[in-house]
Design an enzyme around this catalytic site. Structure first.
Site, short mmCIF file in Angstrom:
data_model
loop_
_atom_site.label_atom_id
_atom_site.label_comp_id
_atom_site.label_asym_id
_atom_site.label_seq_id
_atom_site.Cartn_x
_atom_site.Cartn_y
_atom_site.Cartn_z
N HIS A 1 -9.98 1.86 0.45
CA HIS A 1 -9.84 0.71 1.34
C HIS A 1 -10.87 0.73 2.48
O HIS A 1 -10.53 0.42 3.63
CB HIS A 1 -8.42 0.69 1.92
CG HIS A 1 -7.93 -0.66 2.32
ND1 HIS A 1 -8.52 -1.40 3.33
CD2 HIS A 1 -6.91 -1.42 1.86
CE1 HIS A 1 -7.87 -2.54 3.47
NE2 HIS A 1 -6.89 -2.58 2.58
N GLU B 1 -11.69 -3.61 -3.15
CA GLU B 1 -10.76 -2.58 -3.59
C GLU B 1 -10.49 -2.74 -5.09
O GLU B 1 -9.68 -3.57 -5.49
CB GLU B 1 -9.45 -2.70 -2.81
CG GLU B 1 -9.60 -2.74 -1.31
CD GLU B 1 -8.45 -3.46 -0.65
OE1 GLU B 1 -7.28 -3.05 -0.85
OE2 GLU B 1 -8.71 -4.45 0.07
N HIS C 1 0.80 -1.22 0.00
CA HIS C 1 0.00 0.00 0.00
C HIS C 1 0.84 1.27 0.00
O HIS C 1 0.53 2.25 0.70
CB HIS C 1 -0.96 0.01 1.18
CG HIS C 1 -2.05 -1.03 1.08
ND1 HIS C 1 -2.53 -1.50 -0.13
CD2 HIS C 1 -2.74 -1.70 2.06
CE1 HIS C 1 -3.48 -2.40 0.10
NE2 HIS C 1 -3.62 -2.53 1.41
#
Length: 366
Positions: A194, A332, A118
Site C-alpha cells: 500500500h 495495489e 485491510h
C-alpha cells in the site's frame, strides 16, 4: 485497546540498520532497514512490513523520496492511512465484515463502518514482523520479513505463515515477493502493498499527482455501491471515465468519479488486469512530466486497486510536509475486493497446506 499501540510506540527500540548480511536475522524489535544500490535506496520497517521511503534521481540527477510516509515509527503505529504498509490478511473491503466458507459463517472486525477494511482493526499493517534475513547493500540488497497470523485473528479462520521480501536490482528495480501458507484451515488470503507514490517527490505540493499520466492495462473494472463494496459485476471500461488504457492525466476524469463519501471524488477502483491471472504481466505505467520519472508495475494478481489519495486531508508527513487530497496515488495489485462474498470473482481461498503467492516488480526510470 487504544493504549496498546501507544505503549508499543514508546517501548520499541527504533534502529537504523545500515548493512551486513543477515545482521538482523530473527530480531523481534521494531527497526528501520535500508536497502541501497548506488543512488537508489529503499527503507523498510518491520512495523507492518512497511516501505517508509524510496529515493532515486530525476532526469537531472536530483534525488527525491517518492513515497509518502512519516518521520517516526510512532506515527506509523498511530496513523490510519496505511502509508507503505503490507495489508492483510485480506486487503480491501469485506462487506458487512462477514463471509461464509465451507458452510460456516465468519464474523470479522468492522473498522470501515459496517465493513472490514485491510484485515480489520489489527491487520498485518499494525503488527511487528520478524526480520528473517537482511542484506543492506552489495549486489543483491534485500530484506525478508515474517509474520505468524494465529487462528481467529480479527475473525479469520486458521493459522497462516506469511513472508514478504523486498529486493533491489539494477537498473532501479524494486521487487516485492509475498507468500502465505495456510497451516490448518481453509482461509481467505489477499495481501496488498500500500505505498503512496508521487513521482515528483512526496509532499512536493502543487496539484499533487493530478498532472501525472497513468496507463492501466485493464479493459474491465468492478463497479461499487455507495460504501465502495463491489456489486458483483465486472464491466468494460470503454466509454467511461474509468478507461485508462491509454496514457491519461490523473486529473482528467478524477472529479467525475464518486470517491465513497459525500463531496469526495476520485479513483478508489479495482481493475481486472488483462491477461492470465497468475502470470507476470504489465499492470500500469505512471509518468511525471516535470521530474521525468516513470514507474512501470508488473504483477501476477487478477486485480489492481487504483487509488488517488481521495481521503488525504492535511496529513503531516516526513519533514513536516503536508499531504493533501490527490497528493499521491496507490497501485495495489490484489485479488478482487470482497471476493469472499462473490463466487463469480477469482477465489482468494487458500486450503490447508496451500501457498498464496503474490509478486510485484516496480521498474523506475527517469
Amino acid at each position: 485497546m487504544a493504549r496498546v499501540p501507544l505503549l508499543l510506540a514508546l517501548c520499541c527500540c527504533v534502529v537504523a540498520a545500515l548493512g551486513g548480511a543477515n545482521a538482523a536475522a530473527g530480531r523481534k524489535m521494531v527497526g528501520v532497514y535500508e536497502l541501497k544500490k548506488g543512488d537508489f535506496s529503499v527503507k523498510v520497517t518491520n512495523w507492518g512490513a512497511t516501505i517508509t521511503s524510496v529515493v532515486l534521481p530525476d532526469s537531472t540527477g536530483n534525488l527525491a523520496d517518492i513515497a509518502l510516509g512519516y518521520d517516526t515509527i510512532a506515527e506509523y503505529v498511530n496513523g490510519s492511512s496505511y502509508f507503505g504498509a503490507l495489508v492483510g490478511r485480506v486487503a480491501n473491503r469485506v462487506a458487512n465484515a462477514r463471509f461464509v466458507l465451507d458452510g460456516k459463517v465468519y464474523h470479522l472486525y468492522p473498522n470501515d463502518g459496517k465493513n472490514a477494511l485491510h484485515g480489520g482493526h489489527r491487520g498485518f499493517s499494525k503488527v511487528i514482523w520478524t526480520v528473517k534475513e537482511y542484506v543492506g547493500g552489495g549486489d543483491s540488497p534485500h530484506i525478508t520479513l515474517y509474520y505468524h497470523s494465529f487462528d481467529g485473528e480479527e475473525g479469520f479462520p486458521g493459522a497462516v505463515d506469511v513472508y514478504v521480501t523486498y529486493h533491489l536490482s539494477s537498473p532501479y528495480v524494486l521487487s516485492v515477493h509475498m507468500n502465505a501458507t495456510a497451516l490448518n484451515k481453509a482461509t481467505p488470503v489477499n495481501l496488498a502493498q500500500h505505498t503512496y507514490w508521487n513521482l515528483g517527490g512526496a509532499g512536493s505540493g502543487g496539484d499533487g499527482v493530478l498532472h501525472h499520466t497513468v496507463q492501466l492495462f485493464a479493459s474491465r473494472y468492478t463497479p461499487v455501491d455507495a460504501s465502495l463494496i463491489p456489486t458483483g459485476r465486472v464491466v468494460p471500461v470503454a466509454g467511461t471515465p474509468y478507461d485508462l488504457r491509454s496514457p491519461t492525466t490523473v486529473g482528467a476524469h478524477v472529479r467525475q468519479i464518486y470517491g465513497g463519501k459525500a463531496g469526495v471524488y476520485g479513483y478508489d477502483t479495482n481493475y481486472a488486469v488483462d491477461g492470465e491471472s497468475g502470470a507476470m504481466r504489465k499492470v500500469a505505467v505512471v509518468r511525471d512530466g516535470v521530474s521525468g520519472r516513470a514507474m512501470e508495475l508488473w504483477a501476477n494478481q487478477p486485480g489492481v486497486q487504483f487509488y488517488t489519495g481521495n481521503f488525504l486531508d492535511h496529513v503531516v508527513g516526513k519533514g513536516g510536509k503536508v499531504y493533501g487530497q490527490y497528493g499521491a496515488l496507490c497501485l495495489e495489485t490484489q485479488g478482487f475486493p470482497d471476493a469472499v462474498n462473490h463466487p463469480n470473482f477469482p477465489s482468494v481461498i487458500v486450503r490447508p497446506g496451500g501457498v498464496y503467492k503474490h509478486d510485484m516488480v516496480f521498474k523506475f526510470s527517469f
